[in-house]
Motif scaffolding. Structure first.
Motif, mmCIF file in Angstrom:
data_model
loop_
_atom_site.group_PDB
_atom_site.id
_atom_site.type_symbol
_atom_site.label_atom_id
_atom_site.label_comp_id
_atom_site.label_asym_id
_atom_site.label_seq_id
_atom_site.Cartn_x
_atom_site.Cartn_y
_atom_site.Cartn_z
ATOM 1 N N GLY A 177 0.799 -1.216 0.000
ATOM 2 C CA GLY A 177 0.000 0.000 0.000
ATOM 3 C C GLY A 177 0.837 1.274 0.000
ATOM 4 N N LEU A 178 2.114 1.149 0.349
ATOM 5 C CA LEU A 178 3.012 2.312 0.368
ATOM 6 C C LEU A 178 3.784 2.487 -0.932
ATOM 7 C CD1 LEU A 178 4.625 1.858 3.904
ATOM 8 C CD2 LEU A 178 2.612 3.217 3.291
ATOM 9 N N LEU A 179 3.910 1.412 -1.680
ATOM 10 C CA LEU A 179 4.712 1.417 -2.904
ATOM 11 C C LEU A 179 3.869 1.779 -4.115
ATOM 12 C CD1 LEU A 179 6.488 -1.911 -2.077
ATOM 13 C CD2 LEU A 179 7.706 0.221 -2.456
ATOM 14 N N THR A 180 4.529 2.364 -5.094
ATOM 15 C CA THR A 180 3.911 2.555 -6.397
ATOM 16 C C THR A 180 4.729 1.791 -7.425
ATOM 17 O OG1 THR A 180 5.161 4.583 -6.801
ATOM 18 C CG2 THR A 180 2.948 4.820 -5.861
ATOM 19 N N GLN A 181 4.135 1.591 -8.582
ATOM 20 C CA GLN A 181 4.825 0.952 -9.701
ATOM 21 C C GLN A 181 4.951 1.981 -10.811
ATOM 22 O OE1 GLN A 181 3.875 -3.133 -11.487
ATOM 23 N NE2 GLN A 181 2.717 -1.689 -12.733
ATOM 24 N N PHE A 212 18.183 -3.080 -5.883
ATOM 25 C CA PHE A 212 17.701 -1.795 -5.388
ATOM 26 C C PHE A 212 18.540 -0.698 -6.027
ATOM 27 C CE2 PHE A 212 16.581 -3.573 -0.877
ATOM 28 C CZ PHE A 212 15.581 -4.341 -1.427
ATOM 29 N N ALA A 213 17.962 0.476 -6.170
ATOM 30 C CA ALA A 213 18.705 1.647 -6.643
ATOM 31 C C ALA A 213 18.433 2.806 -5.694
ATOM 32 C CB ALA A 213 18.272 2.022 -8.066
ATOM 33 N N HIS A 214 19.477 3.508 -5.345
ATOM 34 C CA HIS A 214 19.448 4.705 -4.501
ATOM 35 C C HIS A 214 19.137 4.396 -3.040
ATOM 36 C CE1 HIS A 214 19.720 8.945 -3.921
ATOM 37 N NE2 HIS A 214 18.470 9.064 -3.507
ATOM 38 N N GLU A 215 19.588 3.231 -2.577
ATOM 39 C CA GLU A 215 19.261 2.846 -1.210
ATOM 40 C C GLU A 215 19.914 3.741 -0.159
ATOM 41 O OE1 GLU A 215 22.292 -0.140 -2.850
ATOM 42 O OE2 GLU A 215 20.509 0.889 -3.541
ATOM 43 N N LEU A 216 21.135 4.190 -0.389
ATOM 44 C CA LEU A 216 21.771 5.040 0.618
ATOM 45 C C LEU A 216 21.200 6.453 0.596
ATOM 46 C CD1 LEU A 216 25.468 3.813 0.502
ATOM 47 C CD2 LEU A 216 23.674 3.264 2.153
ATOM 48 N N GLY A 217 21.001 7.022 -0.575
ATOM 49 C CA GLY A 217 20.394 8.348 -0.664
ATOM 50 C C GLY A 217 18.975 8.349 -0.115
ATOM 51 N N PHE A 218 18.288 7.241 -0.286
ATOM 52 C CA PHE A 218 16.950 7.081 0.280
ATOM 53 C C PHE A 218 17.007 7.229 1.798
ATOM 54 C CE2 PHE A 218 14.050 3.972 2.290
ATOM 55 C CZ PHE A 218 12.825 4.483 1.903
ATOM 56 N N LEU A 219 18.044 6.667 2.393
ATOM 57 C CA LEU A 219 18.155 6.706 3.855
ATOM 58 C C LEU A 219 18.662 8.037 4.386
ATOM 59 C CD1 LEU A 219 19.658 3.178 4.573
ATOM 60 C CD2 LEU A 219 17.291 3.926 4.844
ATOM 61 N N ASP A 220 19.688 8.599 3.724
ATOM 62 C CA ASP A 220 20.322 9.784 4.330
ATOM 63 C C ASP A 220 20.110 11.089 3.577
ATOM 64 O OD1 ASP A 220 22.085 9.673 2.172
ATOM 65 O OD2 ASP A 220 23.812 9.066 3.367
ATOM 66 N N VAL A 253 9.540 -0.720 -12.262
ATOM 67 C CA VAL A 253 10.128 -0.641 -10.927
ATOM 68 C C VAL A 253 9.048 -0.395 -9.876
ATOM 69 C CG1 VAL A 253 12.329 0.248 -11.800
ATOM 70 C CG2 VAL A 253 10.568 1.855 -11.053
ATOM 71 N N LEU A 254 9.362 -0.811 -8.654
ATOM 72 C CA LEU A 254 8.578 -0.438 -7.490
ATOM 73 C C LEU A 254 9.278 0.754 -6.860
ATOM 74 C CD1 LEU A 254 8.006 -3.961 -5.888
ATOM 75 C CD2 LEU A 254 6.491 -2.705 -7.439
ATOM 76 N N VAL A 255 8.510 1.719 -6.368
ATOM 77 C CA VAL A 255 9.081 2.933 -5.800
ATOM 78 C C VAL A 255 8.542 3.117 -4.385
ATOM 79 C CG1 VAL A 255 9.328 5.426 -6.042
ATOM 80 C CG2 VAL A 255 9.220 3.982 -8.090
ATOM 81 N N LEU A 256 9.467 3.351 -3.451
ATOM 82 C CA LEU A 256 9.102 3.636 -2.066
ATOM 83 C C LEU A 256 9.678 4.986 -1.694
ATOM 84 C CD1 LEU A 256 7.927 2.786 0.682
ATOM 85 C CD2 LEU A 256 10.112 1.637 1.147
ATOM 86 N N GLU A 257 8.844 5.869 -1.197
ATOM 87 C CA GLU A 257 9.291 7.179 -0.729
ATOM 88 C C GLU A 257 9.575 7.100 0.767
ATOM 89 O OE1 GLU A 257 6.343 10.024 -1.864
ATOM 90 O OE2 GLU A 257 6.623 9.610 -3.996
ATOM 91 N N ARG A 258 10.643 7.759 1.193
ATOM 92 C CA ARG A 258 11.081 7.705 2.596
ATOM 93 C C ARG A 258 9.964 8.096 3.559
ATOM 94 N NH1 ARG A 258 14.784 11.926 3.403
ATOM 95 N NH2 ARG A 258 15.549 11.132 1.680
ATOM 96 N N GLU A 259 9.228 9.149 3.246
ATOM 97 C CA GLU A 259 8.172 9.603 4.153
ATOM 98 C C GLU A 259 7.081 8.545 4.341
ATOM 99 O OE1 GLU A 259 10.408 12.957 2.602
ATOM 100 O OE2 GLU A 259 9.352 11.346 1.572
ATOM 101 N N LYS A 260 6.799 7.811 3.291
ATOM 102 C CA LYS A 260 5.800 6.746 3.414
ATOM 103 C C LYS A 260 6.313 5.633 4.325
ATOM 104 C CE LYS A 260 3.289 7.556 -0.836
ATOM 105 N NZ LYS A 260 2.861 6.988 -2.134
ATOM 106 N N LEU A 261 7.583 5.285 4.187
ATOM 107 C CA LEU A 261 8.149 4.272 5.080
ATOM 108 C C LEU A 261 8.149 4.779 6.519
ATOM 109 C CD1 LEU A 261 9.468 1.496 5.368
ATOM 110 C CD2 LEU A 261 11.677 2.633 5.079
#
Length: 163
Positions: A31-35, A84-92, A108-116
């Motif tokens: 429910g948090l991810l988009t495609q 995964f792509a951009h895992e570190l930038g996603f975190l920091d 791709v599946l996309v997860l935004e930091r704020e949603k997580l």
């Protein structure tokens, strides 16, 4: 690029993001991810930009390219399904080291930091599992780089008669 659509449950369940999760937890995560879908050569993000998106490749490939469009252009890596792509930038929130570009048509599946982060109080176990998946991916990349550095050093100095 297609307009983002909800992520299919089966794709989320099959991804490393969902490792160790129950079916109910996968549904919450889905429910948090988009495609999103991209044509070959589509630019997802430019070198030096900052964003809050983690990409999980479902189909196709994404390229990490340094100095795109210049005489110094260098393909650093081609990411395949499951990566995964951009895992570190996603975190920091750090600037991107390289441009992210579709190497072929990609989904791709996309997860935004704020949603997580919205799961901190309501579903901390899901948050923990996603973080474990990201750290595991970073650990595998670091291990591979360390092995390649050792092989390169051995090749250059011709230690142990291996080369």
């Amino acid at each position: 690029m297609n307009t983002p659509v909800p992520a299919p449950y089966d794709d989320v369940k099959a991804s490393r993001l969902a490792e160790g999760m129950s079916a109910d937890e996968v549904r919450v995560l889905a429910g948090l991810l988009t495609q999103e879908s991209y044509a070959a050569q589509h630019l997802l993000a430019r070198e030096g930009s900052v964003d809050n998106r983690l990409y999980v490749i479902v189909e196709g490939s994404l390229n990490l390219v340094k100095h795109l469009g210049t005489p110094d252009e260098t393909l650093l890596a081609t990411l395949k399904p499951g990566d995964f792509a951009h895992e570190l930038g996603f975190l920091d929130g750090a600037e991107r080291y390289a441009t992210l570009q579709a190497g072929s048509a990609a989904r791709v599946l996309v997860l935004e930091r704020e949603k997580l982060e919205s799961l901190i109080d309501t579903h901390p176990r899901i948050l923990y599992r996603v973080m474990c998946a990201i750290v595991g991916t970073v650990h595998r990349v670091q291990t591979r780089l360390a092995m390649q550095a050792t092989e390169l050093t051995n090749y250059i100095v011709k230690q142990h008669g291996r080369y």
